[in-house]
Design an enzyme around this catalytic site. Structure first.
Site, PDB file in Angstrom:
ATOM      1  N   ASP A  36       0.821  -1.220   0.000  1.00 10.56           N
ATOM      2  CA  ASP A  36       0.000   0.000   0.000  1.00 10.56           C
ATOM      3  C   ASP A  36       0.855   1.270   0.000  1.00 10.56           C
ATOM      4  O   ASP A  36       0.328   2.377   0.088  1.00 10.56           O
ATOM      5  CB  ASP A  36      -0.935   0.005   1.214  1.00 10.56           C
ATOM      6  CG  ASP A  36      -0.168  -0.020   2.532  1.00 10.56           C
ATOM      7  OD1 ASP A  36       1.074  -0.078   2.489  1.00 10.56           O
ATOM      8  OD2 ASP A  36      -0.811   0.017   3.599  1.00 10.56           O
ATOM      9  N   ARG A  94      11.005  27.354   2.466  1.00 10.58           N
ATOM     10  CA  ARG A  94      10.570  28.554   1.730  1.00 10.58           C
ATOM     11  C   ARG A  94       9.213  29.045   2.197  1.00 10.58           C
ATOM     12  O   ARG A  94       8.882  30.207   2.025  1.00 10.58           O
ATOM     13  CB  ARG A  94      10.501  28.244   0.224  1.00 10.58           C
ATOM     14  CG  ARG A  94      11.858  28.189  -0.417  1.00 10.58           C
ATOM     15  CD  ARG A  94      11.729  27.999  -1.913  1.00 10.58           C
ATOM     16  NE  ARG A  94      11.288  26.667  -2.287  1.00 10.58           N
ATOM     17  CZ  ARG A  94      11.121  26.263  -3.540  1.00 10.58           C
ATOM     18  NH1 ARG A  94      11.346  27.088  -4.525  1.00 10.58           N
ATOM     19  NH2 ARG A  94      10.732  25.035  -3.803  1.00 10.58           N
ATOM     20  N   HIS A 127      16.619  28.449   3.799  1.00  8.35           N
ATOM     21  CA  HIS A 127      16.141  29.523   2.928  1.00  8.35           C
ATOM     22  C   HIS A 127      16.212  30.873   3.650  1.00  8.35           C
ATOM     23  O   HIS A 127      16.654  31.864   3.094  1.00  8.35           O
ATOM     24  CB  HIS A 127      14.718  29.217   2.469  1.00  8.35           C
ATOM     25  CG  HIS A 127      14.094  30.338   1.717  1.00  8.35           C
ATOM     26  ND1 HIS A 127      14.595  30.781   0.514  1.00  8.35           N
ATOM     27  CD2 HIS A 127      13.027  31.127   2.001  1.00  8.35           C
ATOM     28  CE1 HIS A 127      13.858  31.791   0.089  1.00  8.35           C
ATOM     29  NE2 HIS A 127      12.911  32.025   0.983  1.00  8.35           N
ATOM     30  N   ASP A 165      16.675  38.071  -6.021  1.00  7.37           N
ATOM     31  CA  ASP A 165      15.465  38.677  -5.442  1.00  7.37           C
ATOM     32  C   ASP A 165      15.852  39.318  -4.119  1.00  7.37           C
ATOM     33  O   ASP A 165      16.979  39.144  -3.630  1.00  7.37           O
ATOM     34  CB  ASP A 165      14.321  37.657  -5.290  1.00  7.37           C
ATOM     35  CG  ASP A 165      14.721  36.435  -4.468  1.00  7.37           C
ATOM     36  OD1 ASP A 165      15.552  36.567  -3.559  1.00  7.37           O
ATOM     37  OD2 ASP A 165      14.177  35.345  -4.743  1.00  7.37           O
ATOM     38  N   LYS A 188      12.180  40.825  -8.282  1.00  5.00           N
ATOM     39  CA  LYS A 188      11.454  39.655  -8.794  1.00  5.00           C
ATOM     40  C   LYS A 188      10.081  39.556  -8.155  1.00  5.00           C
ATOM     41  O   LYS A 188       9.900  39.929  -7.004  1.00  5.00           O
ATOM     42  CB  LYS A 188      12.274  38.394  -8.448  1.00  5.00           C
ATOM     43  CG  LYS A 188      11.559  37.081  -8.661  1.00  5.00           C
ATOM     44  CD  LYS A 188      12.371  35.908  -8.125  1.00  5.00           C
ATOM     45  CE  LYS A 188      11.633  35.189  -7.011  1.00  5.00           C
ATOM     46  NZ  LYS A 188      12.346  34.011  -6.491  1.00  5.00           N
ATOM     47  N   ARG A 190       7.020  36.536  -7.830  1.00  7.87           N
ATOM     48  CA  ARG A 190       6.645  35.156  -8.170  1.00  7.87           C
ATOM     49  C   ARG A 190       5.202  35.122  -8.649  1.00  7.87           C
ATOM     50  O   ARG A 190       4.307  35.645  -7.996  1.00  7.87           O
ATOM     51  CB  ARG A 190       6.839  34.235  -6.959  1.00  7.87           C
ATOM     52  CG  ARG A 190       6.549  32.781  -7.276  1.00  7.87           C
ATOM     53  CD  ARG A 190       7.128  31.820  -6.252  1.00  7.87           C
ATOM     54  NE  ARG A 190       8.563  31.613  -6.358  1.00  7.87           N
ATOM     55  CZ  ARG A 190       9.151  30.851  -7.271  1.00  7.87           C
ATOM     56  NH1 ARG A 190       8.430  30.226  -8.195  1.00  7.87           N
ATOM     57  NH2 ARG A 190      10.456  30.712  -7.288  1.00  7.87           N
TER      58      ARG A 190
END
Ligand code: R5P
Length: 307
Positions: A36, A94, A127, A165, A188, A190
């Site tokens: 499974d 992030r 990040h 960015d 930048k 997104r």
């Protein structure tokens, strides 16, 4: 306490290299996948040991996270005295804030999940460093920036270090300090998980070669947009440096079309088969050094990310 290293299956090459450098045999691991899709994990006896569980959480992210959790539990039940999660690439970092009403904060829930498994976590170039504070357990944030800066070293003399960015500005400044270069920043926005828009460059890049630095390359959208806007602003050849080379589709095509001088990443996630301009710098020494120091209860000093 004896030092023991157990590794999941996310990045076996890196785990083996860390164990070799520490002159420790990798602990035994059996993973069974049930019909499974569930996993079953068995480790050897680790009674009283100081155990370092190495598992990156790159794609497939959820398989690697599930295996990490099962592995940590097996190690704890096997009698380990202390368990450190060595997670070279931490997925979900992030998602560190809500950008719209109704959205969850992925980094927070992953920090709760992972923090409940380990006494301490070691990771590389989160990040954003604020994610450390989401964890209830201590987090050691190592940095690959000195390693990567030393690798590109003299090949980027006369370059401008570019943050693709605003979130990458501090990182760009760290590279710039290490390399003795100036910086510029791309603006930048997104648009979606795979699309970004770069609108302008703050800083003078006209007739200058550039080195674009980021924490990660995922789909390559950020790098593509940054390099195109930099070329529009008169920049010459471009090199790209990032700690985590996830390089998920269509990163290959995007990067190949840019005619980059070099793309340099580390092996925090398994390096893709060698392609074109890609160079992989290993973090095995960095991780082995950190594990050795933590095992001996020594300071991590220069291995840890600086502001
Ligand atoms: C974004 O803030 C990150 O620092 C990276 O620039 C981004 O996540 C890279 O993803 P992609 O390669 O898909 O643009």
């Amino acid at each position: 306490m004896d030092l023991a290293i157990v590794a999941g299956r996310a990045n076996p090459g890196l785990a083996a290299a860390v164990a070799r450098r520490l002159r420790v045999e990798l602990g035994t691991l059996t993973v069974e996948q049930f019909p499974d899709g569930e996993l079953g994990v068995i480790v050897g006896v680790l009674r009283g040991a100081d155990v370092y569980v190495i598992q990156s959480t790159g794609p497939p992210v959820h398989d690697h996270l599930a295996e990490l959790a099962l592995l940590a539990d097996a190690v704890r039940r096997s009698g380990a005295a202390r368990i450190t999660g060595v997670i070279p690439y931490l997925a979900y970092a992030r998602q560190d804030r809500r950008e719209q009403e109704g959205q969850g904060i992925g980094a927070r829930i992953i920090a709760d999940f992972i923090g409940a498994l380990f006494d301490r976590v070691v990771t590389v170039d989160l990040h954003t460093s604020a994610v450390e504070g989401f964890f209830g357990c201590p987090v050691e944030q190592l940095s690959a920036v000195p390693l990567l800066a030393a690798h590109i070293g003299s090949s980027v003399a006369e370059h401008v270090v570019v943050a693709p960015d605003l979130g990458a500005v501090k990182r760009a400044e760290r590279y710039a300090r290490a390399l003795g270069l100036g910086t510029a920043v791309v603006r930048k926005r997104r648009l979606s998980g795979r699309e970004v828009e770069a609108t302008a460059v703050d800083g003078d890049v006209r007739d200058r070669p550039v080195v674009v630095v980021d924490d990660m390359i995922s789909t390559g959208a950020t790098i593509e947009a940054a390099v195109r806007v930099l070329r529009g602003a008169g920049a010459l050849q471009a090199t790209v440096v990032a700690t985590h080379g996830l390089l998920v589709p269509p990163a290959d095509e995007r990067l190949a079309a840019l005619g980059l001088t070099a793309i340099v990443v580390t092996d925090t996630v398994p390096p893709p088969s060698t392609r074109g301009a890609l160079t992989v710098v290993s973090v095995a020494d960095l991780l082995a050094d950190a594990v050795g120091r933590l095992h001996r209860d020594e300071p991590l000093a220069e291995l840890v990310r600086q502001a």
